[in-house]
Design a protein around this motif. Structure first.
Motif, PDB file in Angstrom:
ATOM      1  N   VAL A   6     -38.246  50.057   3.927  1.00 27.34           N
ATOM      2  CA  VAL A   6     -38.910  50.821   4.988  1.00 27.34           C
ATOM      3  C   VAL A   6     -37.852  51.228   5.996  1.00 27.34           C
ATOM      4  N   VAL A   7     -37.701  52.528   6.217  1.00 28.12           N
ATOM      5  CA  VAL A   7     -36.712  53.011   7.177  1.00 28.12           C
ATOM      6  C   VAL A   7     -37.428  53.629   8.371  1.00 28.12           C
ATOM      7  N   THR A   8     -36.917  53.343   9.559  1.00 25.24           N
ATOM      8  CA  THR A   8     -37.441  53.916  10.797  1.00 25.24           C
ATOM      9  C   THR A   8     -36.289  54.587  11.536  1.00 25.24           C
ATOM     10  N   ALA A   9     -36.639  55.384  12.548  1.00 24.05           N
ATOM     11  CA  ALA A   9     -35.591  56.041  13.328  1.00 24.05           C
ATOM     12  C   ALA A   9     -34.927  55.069  14.291  1.00 24.05           C
ATOM     13  N   VAL A  10     -35.730  54.309  15.035  1.00 27.06           N
ATOM     14  CA  VAL A  10     -35.194  53.487  16.128  1.00 27.06           C
ATOM     15  C   VAL A  10     -35.622  52.033  15.974  1.00 27.06           C
ATOM     16  N   PRO A  11     -34.891  51.111  16.628  1.00 24.76           N
ATOM     17  CA  PRO A  11     -35.213  49.684  16.497  1.00 24.76           C
ATOM     18  C   PRO A  11     -36.625  49.316  16.936  1.00 24.76           C
ATOM     19  N   ALA A  24     -42.494  39.148   2.553  1.00 22.49           N
ATOM     20  CA  ALA A  24     -41.117  38.839   2.946  1.00 22.49           C
ATOM     21  C   ALA A  24     -40.085  39.621   2.144  1.00 22.49           C
ATOM     22  N   SER A  25     -40.486  40.247   1.046  1.00 23.68           N
ATOM     23  CA  SER A  25     -39.520  40.988   0.238  1.00 23.68           C
ATOM     24  C   SER A  25     -39.259  42.387   0.784  1.00 23.68           C
ATOM     25  N   VAL A  26     -40.018  42.819   1.778  1.00 22.29           N
ATOM     26  CA  VAL A  26     -39.859  44.158   2.349  1.00 22.29           C
ATOM     27  C   VAL A  26     -38.653  44.166   3.292  1.00 22.29           C
ATOM     28  N   THR A  27     -37.773  45.142   3.114  1.00 20.46           N
ATOM     29  CA  THR A  27     -36.623  45.333   3.992  1.00 20.46           C
ATOM     30  C   THR A  27     -36.926  46.458   4.972  1.00 20.46           C
ATOM     31  N   VAL A  28     -36.677  46.219   6.256  1.00 20.88           N
ATOM     32  CA  VAL A  28     -36.911  47.230   7.296  1.00 20.88           C
ATOM     33  C   VAL A  28     -35.582  47.531   7.979  1.00 20.88           C
ATOM     34  N   ALA A  29     -35.243  48.818   8.077  1.00 19.61           N
ATOM     35  CA  ALA A  29     -33.958  49.194   8.663  1.00 19.61           C
ATOM     36  C   ALA A  29     -34.115  50.400   9.576  1.00 19.61           C
ATOM     37  N   PRO A  30     -33.676  50.295  10.846  1.00 18.19           N
ATOM     38  CA  PRO A  30     -33.598  51.482  11.708  1.00 18.19           C
ATOM     39  C   PRO A  30     -32.340  52.252  11.353  1.00 18.19           C
TER      40      PRO A  30
END
Length: 216
Positions: A6-11, A24-30
């Motif tokens: 999962v990618v987002t623009a900002v923190p 818990a296997s989902v990775t989230v990155a701004p």
């Protein structure tokens, strides 16, 4: 193969997603603001994961967005049926010409200005978020801030429900890597004349946390 990216623009958006995750296997990155940095950063994350032998199974572009009045209200959750590069093309005396209509060889267009959501991934999120509004989400490099530009976008994209700044870039990176993609947004403001007092970021971030358990 690893889990969902999962990618987002900002923190702040990334934090809102993490606050609601149950997998818990989902990775989230701004990854930054705008389609160029979003596409480049997503491509890097996908490449590194593949090189490490742990490719992601799918990519979601998530975050807050502006909603078209009458289509998506402040606080609503939106699932994009497609992500559209709304300002990729050329001006002409007769109006805007989308990049698809400029006569370039298809191979140079990287999929064209419309990147459809992966049907299976979209269906899974739709089932988990039955009250979500669905429709095309526009990707813009300049946030719409006048009545005239809002009307023009409505004319060119009558089915669009929202606009944001990263989805198309993420979608192209995912397509180049052969990874399923979908865009998930929550609405922080109506699209139209710029009025920061009308923005409800807290409500939109709360809605993002509420929607996050669907990401699994």
């Amino acid at each position: 193969m690893t889990g969902l990216l999962v990618v987002t623009a900002v923190p702040a958006e990334a934090d809102a997603v993490r606050a609601g995750l149950t997998d818990a296997s989902v990775t989230v990155a701004p990854i930054g603001v705008g389609p160029a940095v979003a596409g480049a950063a997503t491509a890097r994350l996908l490449t590194l994961a593949e090189a490490a032998g742990r490719p992601y199974r799918a990519v979601v572009s998530a975050g807050v967005a502006g909603g078209f009045t009458g289509r998506a209200a402040v606080g609503d959750t939106v699932l994009g049926t497609s992500s559209i590069a709304a300002d990729l093309g050329a001006e002409s005396p007769d109006g805007f010409i989308a990049v698809d209509d400029l006569g370039m060889p298809p191979a140079l267009l990287g999929g064209g200005s419309v990147m459809p959501a992966d049907p299976g991934l979209f269906a899974a999120l739709r089932a988990a978020l039955p009250s979500a509004t669905t429709g095309p989400v526009l990707t813009v490099s300049t946030v719409t801030g006048t009545a005239a530009s809002t009307d023009e976008l409505r004319r060119r994209h009558p089915e669009a429900v929202a606009e944001a700044m990263e989805g198309y870039g993420v979608a192209v990176a995912a397509a180049q890597a052969g990874v399923p993609f979908v865009e998930l947004r929550t609405i922080s403001n109506p699209i139209g004349p710029r009025d920061r007092d009308a923005w409800r970021l807290r409500e939109a971030l709360t809605a993002l946390t509420t929607a996050a358990p669907a990401l699994r």
